[in-house]
Design an enzyme around this catalytic site. Structure first.
Site, PDB file in Angstrom:
ATOM      1  N   LYS A  81       0.844  -1.205   0.000  1.00  8.24           N
ATOM      2  CA  LYS A  81       0.000   0.000   0.000  1.00  8.24           C
ATOM      3  C   LYS A  81       0.875   1.248   0.000  1.00  8.24           C
ATOM      4  CE  LYS A  81      -1.858   2.965   2.968  1.00  8.24           C
ATOM      5  NZ  LYS A  81      -2.020   4.124   2.117  1.00  8.24           N
ATOM      6  N   GLU A  83      10.644   0.775  10.096  1.00  9.10           N
ATOM      7  CA  GLU A  83      11.675   1.782   9.835  1.00  9.10           C
ATOM      8  C   GLU A  83      11.006   3.128  10.064  1.00  9.10           C
ATOM      9  OE1 GLU A  83      13.458   4.454   8.909  1.00  9.10           O
ATOM     10  OE2 GLU A  83      13.585   4.023   6.758  1.00  9.10           O
ATOM     11  N   CYS A  89      14.321  10.107   6.127  1.00 11.01           N
ATOM     12  CA  CYS A  89      14.406   9.665   7.531  1.00 11.01           C
ATOM     13  C   CYS A  89      15.840   9.724   8.040  1.00 11.01           C
ATOM     14  CB  CYS A  89      13.823   8.274   7.682  1.00 11.01           C
ATOM     15  SG  CYS A  89      14.530   7.104   6.517  1.00 11.01           S
ATOM     16  N   GLU A 131      11.035  15.418  14.786  1.00  8.48           N
ATOM     17  CA  GLU A 131      11.392  15.246  13.375  1.00  8.48           C
ATOM     18  C   GLU A 131      10.582  16.246  12.550  1.00  8.48           C
ATOM     19  OE1 GLU A 131      10.102  11.633  11.364  1.00  8.48           O
ATOM     20  OE2 GLU A 131      12.114  11.438  10.514  1.00  8.48           O
TER      21      GLU A 131
HETATM   22  P1  NDP Z   1       2.391   7.988   8.488  1.00  6.09           P
HETATM   23  O1  NDP Z   1       3.255   7.141   9.359  1.00  6.09           O
HETATM   24  O2  NDP Z   1       1.012   8.244   8.962  1.00  6.09           O
HETATM   25  O3  NDP Z   1       2.290   7.346   7.019  1.00  6.09           O
HETATM   26  C1  NDP Z   1       3.183   6.387   6.500  1.00  6.09           C
HETATM   27  C2  NDP Z   1       2.395   5.301   5.773  1.00  6.09           C
HETATM   28  O4  NDP Z   1       1.541   4.645   6.714  1.00  6.09           O
HETATM   29  C3  NDP Z   1       1.471   5.827   4.671  1.00  6.09           C
HETATM   30  O5  NDP Z   1       1.388   4.872   3.629  1.00  6.09           O
HETATM   31  C4  NDP Z   1       0.136   5.916   5.378  1.00  6.09           C
HETATM   32  O6  NDP Z   1      -0.945   5.895   4.472  1.00  6.09           O
HETATM   33  C5  NDP Z   1       0.186   4.657   6.224  1.00  6.09           C
HETATM   34  N1  NDP Z   1      -0.702   4.635   7.372  1.00  6.09           N
HETATM   35  C6  NDP Z   1      -1.211   5.669   8.065  1.00  6.09           C
HETATM   36  N2  NDP Z   1      -1.980   5.225   9.078  1.00  6.09           N
HETATM   37  C7  NDP Z   1      -1.953   3.876   9.027  1.00  6.09           C
HETATM   38  C8  NDP Z   1      -2.542   2.836   9.804  1.00  6.09           C
HETATM   39  N3  NDP Z   1      -3.317   3.096  10.860  1.00  6.09           N
HETATM   40  N4  NDP Z   1      -2.294   1.548   9.468  1.00  6.09           N
HETATM   41  C9  NDP Z   1      -1.506   1.253   8.410  1.00  6.09           C
HETATM   42  N5  NDP Z   1      -0.944   2.195   7.628  1.00  6.09           N
HETATM   43  C10 NDP Z   1      -1.141   3.488   7.939  1.00  6.09           C
HETATM   44  O7  NDP Z   1       3.172   9.321   8.228  1.00  6.09           O
HETATM   45  P2  NDP Z   1       2.602  10.728   7.717  1.00  6.09           P
HETATM   46  O8  NDP Z   1       2.344  10.630   6.291  1.00  6.09           O
HETATM   47  O9  NDP Z   1       1.473  11.201   8.566  1.00  6.09           O
HETATM   48  O10 NDP Z   1       3.857  11.665   8.054  1.00  6.09           O
HETATM   49  C11 NDP Z   1       4.015  12.134   9.391  1.00  6.09           C
HETATM   50  C12 NDP Z   1       5.461  12.230   9.775  1.00  6.09           C
HETATM   51  O11 NDP Z   1       6.046  10.925   9.724  1.00  6.09           O
HETATM   52  C13 NDP Z   1       6.318  13.031   8.815  1.00  6.09           C
HETATM   53  O12 NDP Z   1       6.210  14.388   9.073  1.00  6.09           O
HETATM   54  C14 NDP Z   1       7.675  12.480   9.126  1.00  6.09           C
HETATM   55  O13 NDP Z   1       8.162  13.088  10.291  1.00  6.09           O
HETATM   56  C15 NDP Z   1       7.414  11.009   9.412  1.00  6.09           C
HETATM   57  N6  NDP Z   1       7.680  10.145   8.238  1.00  6.09           N
HETATM   58  C16 NDP Z   1       8.765   9.346   8.297  1.00  6.09           C
HETATM   59  C17 NDP Z   1       9.099   8.582   7.194  1.00  6.09           C
HETATM   60  C18 NDP Z   1      10.298   7.695   7.205  1.00  6.09           C
HETATM   61  O14 NDP Z   1      10.878   7.478   6.144  1.00  6.09           O
HETATM   62  N7  NDP Z   1      10.665   7.105   8.325  1.00  6.09           N
HETATM   63  C19 NDP Z   1       8.324   8.607   5.966  1.00  6.09           C
HETATM   64  C20 NDP Z   1       7.141   9.445   6.029  1.00  6.09           C
HETATM   65  C21 NDP Z   1       6.863  10.179   7.134  1.00  6.09           C
HETATM   66  P3  NDP Z   1      -1.597   7.307   3.978  1.00  6.09           P
HETATM   67  O15 NDP Z   1      -0.466   8.191   3.593  1.00  6.09           O
HETATM   68  O16 NDP Z   1      -2.431   6.885   2.838  1.00  6.09           O
HETATM   69  O17 NDP Z   1      -2.345   7.809   5.164  1.00  6.09           O
END
Ligand code: NDP
Length: 499
Positions: free
Chosen positions: A197, A272, A306, A403
């Site tokens: 997803k 991660e 990240c 972050e």
């Molecule tokens: P999320 O952790 O919410 O999103 C990451 C992924 O998880 C997306 O595909 C999202 O889908 C999905 N997701 C969200 N909620 C659920 C759930 N309950 N169960 C399963 N999957 C889920 O991050 P955000 O997009 O809200 O970003 C917030 C912060 O996270 C950023 O500002 C950054 O600090 C951090 N981040 C860190 C990353 C890394 O590489 N470690 C990558 C991205 C963000 P959808 O987007 O469709 O909601």
């Protein structure tokens, strides 16, 4: 249009115009849910395409398809060399469609086309081929045993690695294609099936990838792509009882939520999560090397990385030189659309994320922090944030501890290396760190004592398929990449033979 602006390929325009469904069982399927999710171009905020908003029953269909493919052994029981051949062919097809995928990535994610070409394509191909090669290198051990009963009996044992089953891959929006492949490739190399997803913000490249996987010969049902909201589609996927392993990349908050659910079913899990990554610059470091390395380390992909360096601790004798060097470098950055490779800094991924980063900066400004900002970019509805240095921030500022995931980096003066080390390690996160020095002894000392899953010397953020990657503390659990990458997608079975 500027002279350096890239012309959008016809194949990209045609793909954007399609009505995208869900890729299940080797074919496009409509979602049960009539709602659509809009995808926007971060460069100007205009709608670009739309994707399906998958329901829990759509996810059930996808997982069932993956489960049936796994149970039938259409992929898991292939000869390893056959899996390797098909996965290498998959990589070749991705390479052949490289420009199309790079443009899609830039259009939906916002990043520079140069970064899409070099990282989302170039580096991803390295990872794809590395993982494909691991298909034929899955090994166990032979073990001598000391079981004393019954008298005179002898035993020989061995272990074998078997694919864990159906994998759920949850992909964030910062590197949608590359991080997607970091889940797809080890799962498939190990013989698993996968349902993946992408983020609802950036689903397009993985949808295109699904078609290329079928074209490469990956059997129907082995790779499925569902698009939709995290709270509905993502949540249904990670809690599905047929899912044997979850590989998640994203925020610490969502990672913890997923881990709590996985604990109930004892689902295998790799997380991660985020980072608040320090760089420790010692007084003997080469200033030019520090500026070049940490400008990339901090501002690559607008800081939406990240592993990015976001706290730079500088020993006092070098502090003023480096602050003025970073200021000059930041003020030289041109901000604009990613489809023009002459722009160094591009829009953030979404309006919501732009607002989140702007709030961090607003909070810092209100509290009197010293900010040095560069070009603010065009005022055209795009999601731009000026690259910003924060000089000696108060340690209680939100942007110092949390972050930010944007083009914002703190420069902090420290009296000596020991003070820098203590501050660097004073974080809930532990993903990456770097130490900058010309001294081998100092490099050896601080690589050992920095609390991070990866520590670089005189570089930052650069990762490789052959180097394990993952976090300590709240940055996650498990490791990706490296020779043992497939272990997380396999169970170890022990076989014990009496003779
Ligand atoms: P999320 O952790 O919410 O999103 C990451 C992924 O998880 C997306 O595909 C999202 O889908 C999905 N997701 C969200 N909620 C659920 C759930 N309950 N169960 C399963 N999957 C889920 O991050 P955000 O997009 O809200 O970003 C917030 C912060 O996270 C950023 O500002 C950054 O600090 C951090 N981040 C860190 C990353 C890394 O590489 N470690 C990558 C991205 C963000 P959808 O987007 O469709 O909601």
């Amino acid at each position: 249009m500027s002279q350096t602006q890239v012309t959008v390929l016809d194949s990209v325009r045609r793909f954007l115009d399609r009505r995208h469904g869900l890729y299940i069982g080797g074919a496009w399927q409509e979602s049960d849910c009539a709602d659509r999710l809009d995808i926007f171009n971060p460069a100007d905020g205009q709608p670009l395409a739309s994707s399906a908003d998958a329901s829990a029953s759509d996810v059930d269909r996808a997982v069932t398809s993956a489960w049936q493919a796994f149970s039938a052994g259409v992929w898991a029981n292939c000869l390893p060399a056959e899996r390797e051949r098909i996965l290498l062919h998959f990589a070749t097809l991705v390479e052949q469609h490289g420009e199309e995928l790079a443009q899609l990535e830039t259009l939906e994610q916002g990043k520079s086309i140069a970064i899409s070409r070099a990282f989302e394509l170039g580096c991803t191909l390295n990872w794809m081929r590395y993982a494909a090669g691991l298909s034929t290198k899955i090994t166990g051990q032979t073990l001598d045993l000391s079981i004393p009963l019954p008298a005179g009996a002898r035993y020989q044992a061995w272990t074998r690695k078997e694919p864990v089953g159906v994998v759920a891959g949850i992909v964030p929006w910062n590197f949608p294609l590359m991080i997607g492949m970091w889940k797809i490739m080890p799962a498939l190399a190990a013989g698993c099936s996968i349902v993946i997803k992408p983020s609802e913000t950036t689903p397009l490249t993985l949808l295109r990838i699904a078609e290329l996987a079928s074209e490469a010969g990956i059997p129907d049902g082995v790779l499925n792509v569902v698009t939709g909201r995290g709270s509905v589609c993502g949540a249904a996927l990670v809690s599905h009882p047929r899912v044997a392993k979850i590989s998640f990349t994203g925020s610490t908050a969502t990672g913890k939520q997923i881990a709590r659910g996985a604990a109930d079913r004892l689902t295998r899990l790799t997380l991660e999560l985020g980072g608040k990554n320090p760089a420790l610059v010692l007084k003997d470091a080469d200033p030019q090397q520090v500026i070049e390395g940490l400008m990339t380390g901090s501002f690559l992909n607008q800081g939406q990385v990240c592993a990015a360096s976001s706290r730079i601790y500088i020993e006092a004798p070098l502090f003023d030189t480096l602050v003025s060097g970073f200021e000059q470098a930041v003020k030289g950055l041109k901000v604009g659309a990613g489809m023009d490779p002459a722009h160094h800094i591009n829009p953030l991924v979404s309006r919501g994320h732009q607002q989140k980063v702007a709030e961090f900066l607003h909070d810092a400004q209100q509290r009197g922090a010293q900010l040095i900002a560069g070009d603010t970019g065009p005022d055209n509805g795009g999601y731009y944030i000026a690259p910003t240095l924060v000089v000696n921030p108060d340690p209680t500022l939100r942007l110092y501890r949390e972050e930010v995931f944007g083009p914002v980096v703190s420069l902090i003066r420290v009296d000596d290396a020991e003070q820098g080390l203590a501050l660097a390690n004073d974080s809930d996160y532990g993903l990456t760190a770097s130490v900058w020095t010309q001294s081998l002894a100092q490099a050896m000392e601080y690589t050992r004592r920095l609390q991070a899953g990866t520590v670089w010397v005189n570089s930052h953020t650069l990762i490789d398929a052959n180097l394990p990657f993952g976090g300590l503390k709240q940055s996650g659990t498990g490791r990706d990449f490296g020779p043992d990458w497939l272990d997380a997608y396999c169970e170890t079975k022990s076989v014990c033979v009496r003779f």
